[in-house]
Design a protein around this motif. Structure first.
Motif, mmCIF file in Angstrom:
data_model
loop_
_atom_site.group_PDB
_atom_site.id
_atom_site.type_symbol
_atom_site.label_atom_id
_atom_site.label_comp_id
_atom_site.label_asym_id
_atom_site.label_seq_id
_atom_site.Cartn_x
_atom_site.Cartn_y
_atom_site.Cartn_z
ATOM 1 N N GLU A 98 -0.863 9.532 4.943
ATOM 2 C CA GLU A 98 -1.407 8.197 4.039
ATOM 3 C C GLU A 98 -1.142 8.331 2.537
ATOM 4 N N GLU A 99 -1.814 9.650 2.229
ATOM 5 C CA GLU A 99 -1.814 9.921 0.778
ATOM 6 C C GLU A 99 -0.457 9.920 0.177
ATOM 7 N N ALA A 100 0.424 10.710 0.978
ATOM 8 C CA ALA A 100 1.815 10.948 0.157
ATOM 9 C C ALA A 100 2.699 10.047 0.571
ATOM 10 N N VAL A 101 2.791 9.075 1.430
ATOM 11 C CA VAL A 101 3.743 8.248 2.010
ATOM 12 C C VAL A 101 4.432 7.130 0.921
ATOM 13 N N SER A 102 3.694 6.762 0.221
ATOM 14 C CA SER A 102 4.188 5.673 -1.135
ATOM 15 C C SER A 102 4.635 6.496 -2.123
ATOM 16 N N ILE A 103 4.169 7.874 -2.411
ATOM 17 C CA ILE A 103 5.052 8.822 -3.404
ATOM 18 C C ILE A 103 6.488 8.966 -2.875
ATOM 19 N N ILE A 129 -5.863 2.198 0.599
ATOM 20 C CA ILE A 129 -4.857 0.821 0.588
ATOM 21 C C ILE A 129 -4.578 0.341 -0.810
ATOM 22 N N LYS A 130 -5.440 0.410 -1.685
ATOM 23 C CA LYS A 130 -5.520 0.091 -2.990
ATOM 24 C C LYS A 130 -4.177 0.816 -3.630
ATOM 25 N N LYS A 131 -4.308 2.147 -3.641
ATOM 26 C CA LYS A 131 -3.444 3.086 -4.192
ATOM 27 C C LYS A 131 -1.968 2.689 -3.691
ATOM 28 N N ARG A 132 -1.678 2.644 -2.321
ATOM 29 C CA ARG A 132 -0.418 2.390 -1.780
ATOM 30 C C ARG A 132 0.011 1.094 -1.953
ATOM 31 N N ASP A 133 -0.742 0.061 -2.123
ATOM 32 C CA ASP A 133 -0.213 -1.359 -2.517
ATOM 33 C C ASP A 133 0.294 -1.233 -3.830
ATOM 34 N N LYS A 134 -0.560 -0.447 -4.837
ATOM 35 C CA LYS A 134 -0.209 -0.426 -6.398
ATOM 36 C C LYS A 134 1.260 0.300 -6.502
ATOM 37 N N ILE A 135 1.501 1.367 -5.740
ATOM 38 C CA ILE A 135 2.732 2.162 -5.906
ATOM 39 C C ILE A 135 3.789 1.289 -5.060
ATOM 40 N N ASP A 136 3.494 0.795 -4.078
ATOM 41 C CA ASP A 136 4.513 0.009 -3.320
ATOM 42 C C ASP A 136 4.994 -1.468 -4.074
ATOM 43 N N SER A 137 4.157 -1.746 -5.028
ATOM 44 C CA SER A 137 4.647 -3.009 -5.391
ATOM 45 C C SER A 137 5.068 -2.755 -6.900
#
Ligand code: DC
Length: 221
Positions: free
Chosen positions: A98-103, A174-182
């Protein structure tokens, strides 16, 4: 024929995709699972995984090594991913994944490798494809494009409940991933052109399904 469902983390994409697929007799392509799989295997096999992300040739070699050991089943009930014959489910939801997937998912070379597999798997199939860039990048020709949104707090509550994890931790992730994903350069999370936007904050999955079916009927489908 393809229906795409995109949206931020825990907006209800997978749940609605599965309900819709059941209703239509379609298969469910869960694209997030492919990024989770890539991330899980990368973390497992490479100590220096971050360094690999900047080296397209090594990434390609890594994927080439992995591919023969993978089996993907795109089914009505969802996408099942097997590695060396073992079904991966909870592994893909580990906190470190969950931590690394958006990276990992923001790397263009990774997206190219995943997308070519997604397109190959989608050939000649009736699909509900869910993710972040299904309608915008991978299946721009989709028959119907849906974009789900929901209040950030409600999304975190849903995931915390589903996974039995602490609300604060889930909300932060969720907040972190949304920011990276968007905000990523390649295929950022965005509302695809022509997509129907549905706010699921105060809707049940069945209510969202009704809206989607109505949109399909409007198009004579
Ligand atoms: O939908 P999910 O939570 O399983 O997706 C996990 C991550 O994978 C998400 O934070 C970003 C990435 N992803 C992506 O970049 N593009 C997609 N089409 C699907 C997922």
């Amino acid at each position: 024929m393809i229906v795409t469902i995109d949206g931020p983390a825990s907006s209800g994409k997978t749940t609605v995709a599965k309900l819709l697929a059941k209703e239509l007799g379609f298969l469910v392509l869960e694209s997030g699972k492919f990024y989770r799989l890539f991330t899980y295997l990368l973390l497992k096999s490479e100590k220096e995984w971050r360094a690999l992300l900047t080296d397209e040739e090594r990434l390609k070699a890594f994927w080439k090594r992995i591919l023969p050991e993978l089996k993907i089943k795109v089914k009505k009930e969802g996408t099942a991913v097997y590695f060396r014959g073992e079904l991966l489910e909870k592994e893909l939801r580990l906190p470190e994944v969950e931590e690394a997937v958006s990276i990992v998912a923001k790397v263009e070379a990774v997206r190219k490798l995943v997308n070519s597999l997604l397109r190959e798997l989608s050939k000649d199939k009736k699909l509900v494809a869910e993710g972040r860039d299904m309608g915008s990048v991978v299946f721009p020709e989709a028959t119907l494009k849906i974009f789900l949104t929901a209040d950030e707090k409600v999304r975190a509550e849903r995931r915390a409940k589903d996974e039995g994890r602490p609300f604060e931790k889930v909300a932060e992730n969720i907040k972190k991933r949304d920011k990276i994903d968007s905000t990523r350069k390649t295929a950022p999370l965005t509302i695809p052109e022509g997509a129907i936007v549905i706010d699921t904050t105060s809707l049940s999955p069945e209510e969202v399904l009704k809206v989607v079916i109505k949109e399909l009927h409007k198009r004579g489908l």
